[in-house]
Design an enzyme around this catalytic site. Structure first.
Site, PDB file in Angstrom:
ATOM      1  N   HIS A  53      35.025  22.762  48.878  1.00 21.24           N
ATOM      2  CA  HIS A  53      35.739  22.566  47.997  1.00 21.24           C
ATOM      3  C   HIS A  53      36.966  21.891  48.177  1.00 21.24           C
ATOM      4  O   HIS A  53      37.359  21.767  49.533  1.00 21.24           O
ATOM      5  CB  HIS A  53      36.269  23.698  47.209  1.00 21.24           C
ATOM      6  CG  HIS A  53      35.315  24.817  46.746  1.00 21.24           C
ATOM      7  ND1 HIS A  53      35.556  25.919  45.871  1.00 21.24           N
ATOM      8  CD2 HIS A  53      33.733  24.628  46.651  1.00 21.24           C
ATOM      9  CE1 HIS A  53      34.383  26.435  45.469  1.00 21.24           C
ATOM     10  NE2 HIS A  53      33.214  25.600  46.047  1.00 21.24           N
ATOM     11  N   GLU A  55      40.285  22.502  48.153  1.00 21.03           N
ATOM     12  CA  GLU A  55      41.223  23.111  49.094  1.00 21.03           C
ATOM     13  C   GLU A  55      40.950  23.323  50.253  1.00 21.03           C
ATOM     14  O   GLU A  55      41.575  23.236  51.240  1.00 21.03           O
ATOM     15  CB  GLU A  55      41.515  24.689  48.189  1.00 21.03           C
ATOM     16  CG  GLU A  55      41.767  24.546  46.822  1.00 21.03           C
ATOM     17  CD  GLU A  55      40.674  24.551  45.635  1.00 21.03           C
ATOM     18  OE1 GLU A  55      41.028  25.328  44.788  1.00 21.03           O
ATOM     19  OE2 GLU A  55      39.664  23.935  46.015  1.00 21.03           O
ATOM     20  N   CYS A  83      39.263  29.305  43.294  1.00 23.47           N
ATOM     21  CA  CYS A  83      38.407  30.301  43.288  1.00 23.47           C
ATOM     22  C   CYS A  83      38.602  31.410  44.357  1.00 23.47           C
ATOM     23  O   CYS A  83      39.575  31.238  45.248  1.00 23.47           O
ATOM     24  CB  CYS A  83      36.677  29.557  43.445  1.00 23.47           C
ATOM     25  SG  CYS A  83      36.267  29.227  45.162  1.00 23.47           S
TER      26      CYS A  83
END
Length: 152
Positions: A53, A55, A83
């Site tokens: 992801h 991040e 998430c």
């Protein structure tokens, strides 16, 4: 334009790059002392790795650049609410502050589905959602609209 908007625009640039590579358009930058020290974009499809992801990619890069795993003096800007996995990474990296654009009603873990930051973990960070929300949400809705049209 304030700094949150300025750095969110930088995250949006990374999200657009992700979309060009067929990735869900989520982009991220990490800022320390008013300067971008790392950036990331979704890379799950390209690398066939569920962990990549935006991040997580940016946190990994920031740790390598700064030579440490504690990012207690950094702010992360991301186009979509993190998430559960990414919120865990933010807690574990001791991020000082998180700013996100669009809310994620299906998997958002800073208030939309659950607020993991409110639980009694060993670290909490300041966060702000909805910065340039319309632009961030449009990136996602446009991407999925094009995907649906290609399937027809």
């Amino acid at each position: 334009m304030n700094n949150d908007e300025r750095f969110m625009l930088e995250a949006i640039k990374r999200a657009r790059i992700a979309a060009r590579y067929g990735e869900v358009p989520i982009g991220c930058v990490i800022v320390k002392d008013g300067e971008i020290v790392a950036s990331g974009r979704n890379m799950r499809e390209k690398k066939n790795n569920a962990l990549l992801h935006a991040e997580v990619v940016a946190i990994d890069r920031a740790c390598k650049k700064l030579g440490r795993w504690r990012l207690h003096d950094c702010t992360l800007y991301v186009t979509l609410e993190p998430c559960a996995m990414c919120t865990g990474a933010l807690i574990n990296s001791r991020m000082e502050r998180v700013v996100f654009g669009a809310y994620d009603l299906k998997a958002g873990s800073l208030g939309s589905v659950v607020d993991l930051n409110s639980l009694p973990y060993n670290h909490r960070f300041e966060y702000l959602g909805g910065v340039l929300e319309d632009k961030c949400a449009a990136l996602l809705s446009d991407f999925f609209k094009i995907l649906r049209e290609k399937k027809k």
